[in-house]
Scaffold this motif. Structure first.
Motif, PDB file in Angstrom:
ATOM      1  N   ASP A  10       0.819  -1.208   0.000  1.00 18.00           N
ATOM      2  CA  ASP A  10       0.000   0.000   0.000  1.00 18.00           C
ATOM      3  C   ASP A  10       0.856   1.263   0.000  1.00 18.00           C
ATOM      4  O   ASP A  10       0.694   2.148   0.841  1.00 18.00           O
ATOM      5  CB  ASP A  10      -0.974  -0.066   1.181  1.00 18.00           C
ATOM      6  CG  ASP A  10      -1.885  -1.270   1.038  1.00 18.00           C
ATOM      7  OD1 ASP A  10      -2.934  -1.119   0.421  1.00 18.00           O
ATOM      8  OD2 ASP A  10      -1.487  -2.375   1.473  1.00 18.00           O
ATOM      9  N   ASP A  20      -0.956  -2.861  -4.051  1.00 15.78           N
ATOM     10  CA  ASP A  20      -1.187  -1.411  -4.031  1.00 15.78           C
ATOM     11  C   ASP A  20       0.166  -0.683  -4.079  1.00 15.78           C
ATOM     12  O   ASP A  20       0.463   0.188  -3.255  1.00 15.78           O
ATOM     13  CB  ASP A  20      -2.016  -0.966  -2.815  1.00 15.78           C
ATOM     14  CG  ASP A  20      -3.509  -1.242  -2.983  1.00 15.78           C
ATOM     15  OD1 ASP A  20      -3.892  -1.809  -4.037  1.00 15.78           O
ATOM     16  OD2 ASP A  20      -4.290  -0.895  -2.081  1.00 15.78           O
ATOM     17  N   ASN A  30      -5.533  -4.108  -5.415  1.00 13.65           N
ATOM     18  CA  ASN A  30      -6.689  -3.606  -6.157  1.00 13.65           C
ATOM     19  C   ASN A  30      -6.450  -2.242  -6.805  1.00 13.65           C
ATOM     20  O   ASN A  30      -7.262  -1.798  -7.603  1.00 13.65           O
ATOM     21  CB  ASN A  30      -7.930  -3.567  -5.256  1.00 13.65           C
ATOM     22  CG  ASN A  30      -7.676  -2.889  -3.946  1.00 13.65           C
ATOM     23  OD1 ASN A  30      -6.760  -3.236  -3.214  1.00 13.65           O
ATOM     24  ND2 ASN A  30      -8.471  -1.878  -3.638  1.00 13.65           N
ATOM     25  N   HIS A  31      -5.356  -1.550  -6.483  1.00 13.25           N
ATOM     26  CA  HIS A  31      -5.049  -0.288  -7.152  1.00 13.25           C
ATOM     27  C   HIS A  31      -4.088  -0.473  -8.326  1.00 13.25           C
ATOM     28  O   HIS A  31      -3.776   0.491  -9.017  1.00 13.25           O
ATOM     29  CB  HIS A  31      -4.437   0.707  -6.162  1.00 13.25           C
ATOM     30  CG  HIS A  31      -5.457   1.381  -5.288  1.00 13.25           C
ATOM     31  ND1 HIS A  31      -5.843   2.694  -5.470  1.00 13.25           N
ATOM     32  CD2 HIS A  31      -6.179   0.918  -4.243  1.00 13.25           C
ATOM     33  CE1 HIS A  31      -6.758   3.002  -4.560  1.00 13.25           C
ATOM     34  NE2 HIS A  31      -6.977   1.939  -3.798  1.00 13.25           N
ATOM     35  N   HIS A  63      -2.866  -9.723  -1.036  1.00 10.42           N
ATOM     36  CA  HIS A  63      -3.099  -8.304  -0.757  1.00 10.42           C
ATOM     37  C   HIS A  63      -4.127  -8.115   0.361  1.00 10.42           C
ATOM     38  O   HIS A  63      -3.926  -7.313   1.270  1.00 10.42           O
ATOM     39  CB  HIS A  63      -3.506  -7.560  -2.024  1.00 10.42           C
ATOM     40  CG  HIS A  63      -3.759  -6.104  -1.791  1.00 10.42           C
ATOM     41  ND1 HIS A  63      -2.774  -5.264  -1.312  1.00 10.42           N
ATOM     42  CD2 HIS A  63      -4.883  -5.348  -1.900  1.00 10.42           C
ATOM     43  CE1 HIS A  63      -3.281  -4.050  -1.157  1.00 10.42           C
ATOM     44  NE2 HIS A  63      -4.563  -4.074  -1.501  1.00 10.42           N
ATOM     45  N   HIS A  74      -3.471  -4.150   2.342  1.00  7.16           N
ATOM     46  CA  HIS A  74      -4.798  -3.606   2.010  1.00  7.16           C
ATOM     47  C   HIS A  74      -5.483  -2.762   3.074  1.00  7.16           C
ATOM     48  O   HIS A  74      -6.002  -1.706   2.761  1.00  7.16           O
ATOM     49  CB  HIS A  74      -5.747  -4.722   1.553  1.00  7.16           C
ATOM     50  CG  HIS A  74      -7.092  -4.199   1.108  1.00  7.16           C
ATOM     51  ND1 HIS A  74      -7.217  -3.315   0.062  1.00  7.16           N
ATOM     52  CD2 HIS A  74      -8.344  -4.427   1.576  1.00  7.16           C
ATOM     53  CE1 HIS A  74      -8.509  -3.024  -0.093  1.00  7.16           C
ATOM     54  NE2 HIS A  74      -9.206  -3.673   0.809  1.00  7.16           N
TER      55      HIS A  74
HETATM   56 ZN    ZN Z   1      -5.903  -2.270  -1.338  1.00  3.78          ZN
END
Ligand code: ZN
Ligand code: D5M
Ligand code: FE
Length: 484
Positions: free
Chosen positions: A238, A276, A322-323, A367, A430
């Motif tokens: 992240d 991330d 997810n990014h 993640h 995450h």
């Molecule tokens: Zn995330």
């Protein structure tokens, strides 16, 4: 050293908060640092926090970070690199979707996906002593009283009277299972789509009243592998490069530490980035307003610039979150070739999740998107307690037990989210929290963030724990947290 530091502070009537104490103990000479601080301050502080100890650990200022990538400093002298240069990179991927995706989202894909999930988890459950003699649901329904069965929970609801009613299904039948509000399972959290064993009694051909619930879980004891060299692995995730809230200075402090002569840094062989990596673009509505760098290639280039400087004997392993610039559905493959090509050659890119073996130690890195669903379904599991959520995943032997929530899951031919082999280390990111804990001999950790609190998080009262790095000794599983 802990005692000496506490005595020094005790004599001056100063209390110390745990992050500040950890930070102090991680310094080459904590007492000298304290003497310097107390001489300069005049009145000793009542409570010593990270703010007193290191200006860089203060909450970020409103100033956006600049776009200039960090300049790598001169190479480390050979003598400092020796401990890690004696060993090769030794990362073997055991399970990872990269290059193996076959799903097209057809109906058949979904049924095949769930069939695989059920097959693996029910086999694990049938191996449990409590479930010896478990019968198929079709037979259980016709049995006189005591039954044992294994099934996937298709639905959980609460009746008007306050009992919970599960719909449980196996390959060819389904049944209703009642968890009474007075019974032993009244408080047992059950989530949709998990695979469980039920011990109970049939009632009037209509339903089964559960007496006990069995989860696949991990064995009670998991010995650490023997003969592993004393190399350390660091975890970060992240990072969100490109975001206005990227904590550039603290990230740069971490990279500078990596290249310094701290004994942990010198014994560090691997840096695992748990997703991330960048903030990305178009990940959520109106993200442009939060971006300092709105070109995703440029974001990865900046990360590549940072990593350029750490590759002297440290092997970097990166997986997406997810990014990142891959499909959001899990399991996610590794970053595409065009992006990998921006990085120095010594970095390996893997999928999310990824099970790998590092110097003979099994490491499961994920993640952690499914934490969003666990938080809303399990009472007592909050964003601030990722380790408890991770324990729930291990108990269910599944990284994303709930299907159809916030976590998009691709129905691949096999379920890559099942925890088939028990890992020695289990790492997630995450939730922008941090911490480490042992569960039945498994070293679990959540790898913090390098992004300050976002407006979404402020609205939902999520307080990130930024700039913390968990280091794990591959030889023993011992963990140390460093604060930057
Ligand atoms: Zn995330
Ligand atoms: O997610 C970082 C953290 O913020 C993680 O705890 C989830 C939470 N978050 C952020 N945006 C959302 C939305 N839209 N729904 C639910 N939870 C959210 P990150 O992956 O870094 O954005
Ligand atoms: Fe994140």
């Amino acid at each position: 050293m802990r005692e000496e530091v506490l005595e020094f502070l005790g004599q001056r009537g100063t209390l110390v908060d745990p992050p500040a104490l950890e930070y102090l103990l991680g310094q080459p000479n904590p007492l000298e640092l304290l003497r310097g601080l107390f001489d300069a301050e005049g009145e000793p502080p009542f409570l010593l926090t990270l703010d007193n100890l290191k200006p860089a650990a203060r909450p970020p200022s409103a100033e956006p970070s600049s776009e200039v990538p960090w300049e790598p400093s001169a190479p480390l002298p050979e003598v400092l690199l020796k401990p890690r240069l004696e060993y090769g990179k030794e990362v073997k991927v055991l399970r990872d979707i990269t290059g193996g995706s076959t799903c097209q989202g057809k109906i058949e894909d979904f049924s095949r996906y769930f069939a695989h999930r059920f097959r693996v988890l029910s086999a694990l459950l049938r191996g449990r002593r409590e479930l010896q003699g478990a019968v198929p649901i079709s037979r259980a329904k016709r049995m006189a009283k005591e039954v044992r069965l294994v099934g996937m929970v298709r639905d959980v609801r609460t009746t008007k009277a306050g009992h919970r009613l599960l719909e449980v299904e196996d390959e060819d039948d389904s049944c209703a299972v009642l968890l009474t509000k007075e019974g032993p399972l009244a408080r047992e959290p059950v989530v949709p789509d998990e695979v469980v064993g039920i011990l109970g009694n049939t009632w009037k051909d209509e339903l089964i009243i559960a007496e006990a619930l069995v989860r696949p879980d991990v064995p009670a004891r998991n010995p650490w592998p023997e003969g592993v060299p004393p190399l350390w692995v660091a975890f970060a995730s992240d990072i969100h490069i490109g975001s206005r809230l990227f904590l550039r200075e603290r990230w740069e402090n971490f990279l500078a530490w990596l290249k310094g002569d701290d004994p942990h840094a010198r014994a560090l062989k691997y840096l695992v980035l748990v997703g991330d990596l960048v903030d990305g673009i178009g990940v959520y509505p109106r993200q442009e307003e939060d971006l300092l760098v709105d070109d995703v290639y440029r974001q990865y280039e900046m990360l590549a610039g940072y990593l350029e400087g750490v590759s002297q004997g440290i092997h970097v392993v990166a997986l997406p979150g997810n990014h990142d610039a891959v499909r959001p559905a899990e399991p996610q493959p590794s970053l595409p070739r065009e992006i990998q090509a921006l990085f120095p050659g010594d970095i390996s890119f893997h999928g999310n999740p990824c099970l790998m073996e590092v110097q003979g130690v099994r490491l499961l890195a994920y993640h952690g998107r499914s934490m969003d669903d666990l938080v809303s379904s399990l009472p007592g599991i909050g964003y601030d307690k990722p380790l408890e959520g991770m324990r729930e995943m291990l108990k269910r032997r599944h990284l994303a037990p709930i299907y159809g929530g916030k976590t998009p899951i691709a129905p691949e031919a096999r379920d890559y989210m099942v925890v088939e082999e028990v890992p020695h280390i289990f790492a997630t990111g995450h939730v922008h929290s941090a911490g480490t804990e042992d569960y039945r001999g498994i070293r679990m950790l959540n790898s913090s963030t390098w992004q300050a609190q976002t407006s979404y998080q402020r609205m939902h009262n999520i307080a990130p724990r930024e700039g913390q790095v968990v280091l794990v000794n591959l030889a023993t599983g011992e963990a140390v947290t460093k604060f930057f």
